[in-house]
Design a protein around this motif. Structure first.
Motif, PDB file in Angstrom:
ATOM      1  N   TRP A   1      -0.643   2.645  -8.610  1.00 25.40           N
ATOM      2  CA  TRP A   1      -1.036   1.230  -8.623  1.00 25.40           C
ATOM      3  C   TRP A   1      -0.183   0.378  -9.558  1.00 25.40           C
ATOM      4  CZ3 TRP A   1      -3.864  -1.310  -5.301  1.00 25.40           C
ATOM      5  CH2 TRP A   1      -4.825  -0.632  -4.542  1.00 25.40           C
TER       6      TRP A   1
ATOM      7  N   ALA B   1       3.278  -0.318  -8.138  1.00 22.84           N
ATOM      8  CA  ALA B   1       3.145  -1.163  -6.952  1.00 22.84           C
ATOM      9  C   ALA B   1       2.894  -2.614  -7.349  1.00 22.84           C
ATOM     10  CB  ALA B   1       2.019  -0.649  -6.063  1.00 22.84           C
TER      11      ALA B   1
ATOM     12  N   ARG C   1       1.998   1.842  -3.424  1.00 23.03           N
ATOM     13  CA  ARG C   1       0.898   2.434  -4.194  1.00 23.03           C
ATOM     14  C   ARG C   1       0.835   3.944  -3.967  1.00 23.03           C
ATOM     15  NH1 ARG C   1      -3.721   4.478  -2.883  1.00 23.03           N
ATOM     16  NH2 ARG C   1      -3.478   3.818  -0.705  1.00 23.03           N
TER      17      ARG C   1
ATOM     18  N   ASP D   1       0.828  -1.205   0.000  1.00 27.16           N
ATOM     19  CA  ASP D   1       0.000   0.000   0.000  1.00 27.16           C
ATOM     20  C   ASP D   1       0.866   1.259   0.000  1.00 27.16           C
ATOM     21  OD1 ASP D   1      -2.672   1.293   0.237  1.00 27.16           O
ATOM     22  OD2 ASP D   1      -1.860   1.978   2.149  1.00 27.16           O
TER      23      ASP D   1
END
Length: 368
Positions: free
Chosen positions: A289, A292, A284, A281
């Motif tokens: 996104w 990640a 991210r 997270d």
């Protein structure tokens, strides 16, 4: 039930106590880098992603923080200031696998074989990761991640100012101390919930999950030809769900080893502290996104391959240790040892930086 809850809380506190000083160290290094290292200097040192830059990043990582959360913050700073992704990730792997304090704890809890396997395996991780990134990384993804606008509280940082100044001049500049304090405080605001969740979940697992569960999960009774590759995949999955960073996951690794996980499975679990859910997270928030997801996939494959390589090498050399492991007393040792004094120093430094940050809060113009 009450005894188990008390045990879980004690284990969580013990894991935090063992890693607290390294968190302060890591966030402090990140804050200092942000304040004194200009983008062009980072670009020159680590911008090309060649063997020399990867080796330099590996050495820097080995001398840095041993906590994956703090190391991720430093890696983010390096990458966004111009370092090549492969060099930034080499730093990240080195800082969570090649540091001295992690090896010491592994030696105390699991034996010298795991210490050596962690250090050699760290180099294997960097080599495998570098090859995968060079073969698969789209250039457009790098540009997108480097310019991604971070989300969440505490994501803005003060960069180095004063063109033409050396890093020594910036280090002694009047405003640097305040900039470091602000950046340090922001890192804590961004990740403290992840850290708290990680230590609590680790304590709960150690208290409530019996060894029989681990024996079933890790195919203890299966032949090594089946157990080894299965454990190399299962280890990272378990690590992702336990949330605990690099030093904090050593006690859980000892639980897995005592419960029946293979040598390579435990190593895969140790390597996989970089893909726990809170860190994914954080990636991210740092990079978006797509990056990640890319990092998570590359990391998972890298960790499984490295664990299999080390499992095969140590089995062939007859160096796989016995399973006589006792960790609960060691993790919950709050005696007057080096950890106690390092934590006292770390608490003092953290309070000083937090107080300095509160006295000189960042203005809207400085956020921009």
């Amino acid at each position: 039930m009450i005894d188990k809850i008390e045990h879980a809380l004690l284990m969580a506190a013990g894991m935090f106590w063992q890693t607290g000083w390294s968190l302060v160290l890591g966030f402090g290094i990140s804050a200092l880098l942000q304040a004194i290292v200009p983008a062009e200097q980072m670009q020159r040192a680590l911008g090309r992603g060649g063997i020399r830059q990867i080796a330099l990043a590996t050495v820097a990582g080995a001398a840095s923080s041993s906590c994956s959360y703090a190391s991720a913050a430093i890696m983010r700073t390096m990458f966004k200031k111009g370092a090549a992704l492969v060099a930034s990730l080499a730093f990240l792997f080195a800082s969570t696998n090649l540091v001295i304090e992690l090896g010491i704890i592994l030696y105390l809890l699991l034996g010298w074989q795991f210490m050596v396997a962690e250090w050699i395996g760290g180099l294997v991780l960097i080599a495998v990761m570098s090859m995968l990134v060079k073969l698969t990384l789209p250039k457009s993804l790098v540009d997108e991640a480097r310019h991604h606008e971070e989300t969440g509280a505490g994501h803005q940082h003060e960069g180095a100012t004063g063109k033409g100044e050396t890093w020594r001049q910036r280090l002694t500049a009047p405003g640097t101390r305040v900039a470091v304090a602000r950046n340090f405080t922001m890192e804590w605001r961004m990740l403290w919930k992840d850290l708290l969740a990680g230590f609590l979940i680790g304590g709960i697992i150690s208290a409530f999950v019996p060894d029989s569960v681990w024996r079933a999960l890790f195919f203890t009774d299966a032949p090594l030809a089946i157990q080894a590759p299965a454990n190399a995949v299962i280890g990272p999955i378990v690590a992702m769900l336990t949330f605990v960073c690099s030093i904090g996951n050593v006690p859980l690794a000892a639980v897995l080893w005592a419960g029946g996980a293979s040598f390579g499975g435990v190593l895969a679990f140790l390597y996989a502290d970089l893909i726990v859910l809170p860190l994914l997270d954080a990636y991210r928030r740092y990079f978006g996104w797509r990056m990640a997801a890319y990092m998570g996939g590359v990391f998972f494959v890298t960790m499984a391959i490295a664990a299999l390589v080390m499992e095969g090498a140590f089995t062939w050399l007859h160096l796989v240790p016995d399973r006589a492991v006792s960790i609960r007393e060691r993790v919950t040792d709050f005696s007057l040892n080096y950890t106690f004094y390092l934590n006292l120093i770390a608490i003092g430094v953290a309070l000083w930086l937090y107080t300095l940050s509160r006295k000189a809060p960042m203005t809207h113009e400085q956020h921009a």
